[in-house]
Design an enzyme around this catalytic site. Structure first.
Site, PDB file in Angstrom:
ATOM      1  N   HIS A  30     -25.695  -4.372  17.899  1.00 47.31           N
ATOM      2  CA  HIS A  30     -25.177  -5.445  17.032  1.00 47.31           C
ATOM      3  C   HIS A  30     -26.080  -6.675  17.119  1.00 47.31           C
ATOM      4  CE1 HIS A  30     -21.759  -7.875  15.299  1.00 47.31           C
ATOM      5  NE2 HIS A  30     -22.422  -8.833  15.911  1.00 47.31           N
ATOM      6  N   GLU A  31     -26.362  -7.108  18.354  1.00 47.53           N
ATOM      7  CA  GLU A  31     -27.201  -8.298  18.542  1.00 47.53           C
ATOM      8  C   GLU A  31     -28.656  -8.025  18.156  1.00 47.53           C
ATOM      9  OE1 GLU A  31     -25.862 -11.046  19.058  1.00 47.53           O
ATOM     10  OE2 GLU A  31     -23.869 -10.384  19.686  1.00 47.53           O
TER      11      GLU A  31
END
Length: 376
Positions: A30-31
């Site tokens: 996600h990051e």
């Protein structure tokens, strides 16, 4: 068994390890998506942390400080221009103002691309895991119930039901994909349980060895207050699929999951606002999640993959909720700025973000307390 013993029994080492691993991978990707979309538009990323809390290890690479932090509960990226700038006066006083460089200097579509990248990555990961599962394990046919076992000396054995029989219709009606039962949606094959709770004559239309036959019987669900069992184990029929079909089914399944997830989050918010701590099966807290992951890990690798799919879907949809502090909330603020034809002021944005973070923190506290309360 005490409350602490009950919680300890739920938090098995196997469940804890796999839960932390699945969440860490999901959060890292996600990051990483946020990082990639920011760097792709020329915006510097100051740091990228795997884990939260105290930093155990750090290394500067390509202008970003890569960190390994103590608590394995996610991670974060610090994108230049997303946080307010620090301003020092000649007297050494520190104040803050809205950033004007980096992320802040991007166009509205550029900002939305960076913010949307994280949830989209989790969504794509869930679709990928789903496609892998369907390709390897087949696609469940919700409108067909396969008999997986027949108990010896049971009513089912006396009726001639066999393992591998596929029930395609009940009482002359084809089994639908889904139907409403007692105000909730259930898959068609699951409705067999409700049928066996209804007294009277029943007919199963079966597929067996390429042919079709019917089995008719009279059924009494309870005798002298004792629940009767037909004596079968059953589940959805499984249809083998190629990669293209599996991918298409994954997209369809994800689209169909959207209203269910929205209802689940809406129900959660309703319970939170009314401080209703009663349990529901749609949203669970960290203990319940660890418990589910532990059971899946003990069952089979594919059960674990299915749980990882659900966790990634949940993470994607939750982050898209338009609450300030979440990706969806940040996207909402960008769109508000577009509609106003000027961004929100620093004080306005700070006030909204603080309120959003407080709401999310209280919501997470509510979920944890409700999760623990079931052991009392």
């Amino acid at each position: 068994m005490s409350v602490l013993q009950s919680i300890s029994a739920a938090l098995t080492p196997l469940g804890l390890v796999w839960t932390l691993l699945i969440i860490s991978v999901a959060t890292f990707l996600h990051e990483l998506a946020h990082y990639a979309l920011a760097r792709g538009q020329g915006v510097r990323v100051n740091s990228f942390s795997i884990g939260m809390g105290p930093i155990l290890f750090r290394r500067l690479w390509r202008g970003t400080e890569w960190r390994l932090s103590l608590l394995p509960i996610g991670g974060y990226v610090e994108i230049d221009g997303m946080a307010p700038e620090e301003v020092r006066s000649g007297e050494g006083e520190v104040s803050y103002r809205q950033a004007t460089r980096g992320f802040a200097a991007l166009s509205a579509p550029g900002k939305i691309a960076v913010l949307l990248a994280g949830p989209l990555m989790n969504l794509l990961l869930a679709i990928g895991l789903m496609t892998l599962t369907f390709t390897s394990q087949g696609i469940p046919a919700l409108d067909r119930a396969r008999i997986e076992s027949v108990q010896p000396n049971s009513r089912a054995q006396a009726l001639g039901l066999q393992t591998g029989d596929v029930i395609t219709a009940i009482d002359g009606q084809d089994i639908p994909d889904t139907l409403e039962v007692a105000g909730r949606s259930v898959t068609g094959w699951e409705n067999l349980r409700n049928v066996l709770g209804t007294p009277g004559p029943h007919t199963f239309t079966l597929e067996r060895a390429g042919g079709t036959q019917e089995v008719t019987f009279d059924w009494t669900p309870t005798v002298d207050g004792k629940r009767q069992l037909l004596g079968i184990g059953y589940g959805p029929d499984i249809v083998r699929a190629d990669l293209g079909t599996a991918f298409q089914t994954s997209l369809t399944t994800t689209a169909e999951a959207v209203p269910q997830v929205l209802r689940a989050f809406g129900n959660l918010f309703g319970r939170f606002l009314t401080l209703n701590f009663t349990q529901d099966q749609n949203v669970t807290g960290p203990i319940g999640t660890t418990e589910i992951v532990g059971r899946a890990a003990s069952a089979s690798p594919w059960a674990l993959v299915q749980v990882a799919t659900l966790l990634n879907l949940s993470l994607a949809f939750f982050n898209l909720i338009p609450i300030p502090g979440l990706d969806g909330g940040r996207i909402l603020l960008v769109l508000v700025g577009v509609l106003r034809r000027r961004p929100l002021s620093f004080s306005q944005e700070q006030a909204i973000n603080v309120a959003g973070f407080a709401f999310v923190l209280l919501l997470m506290t509510f979920v944890v307390v409700r999760d623990v309360s079931r052991f009392f």
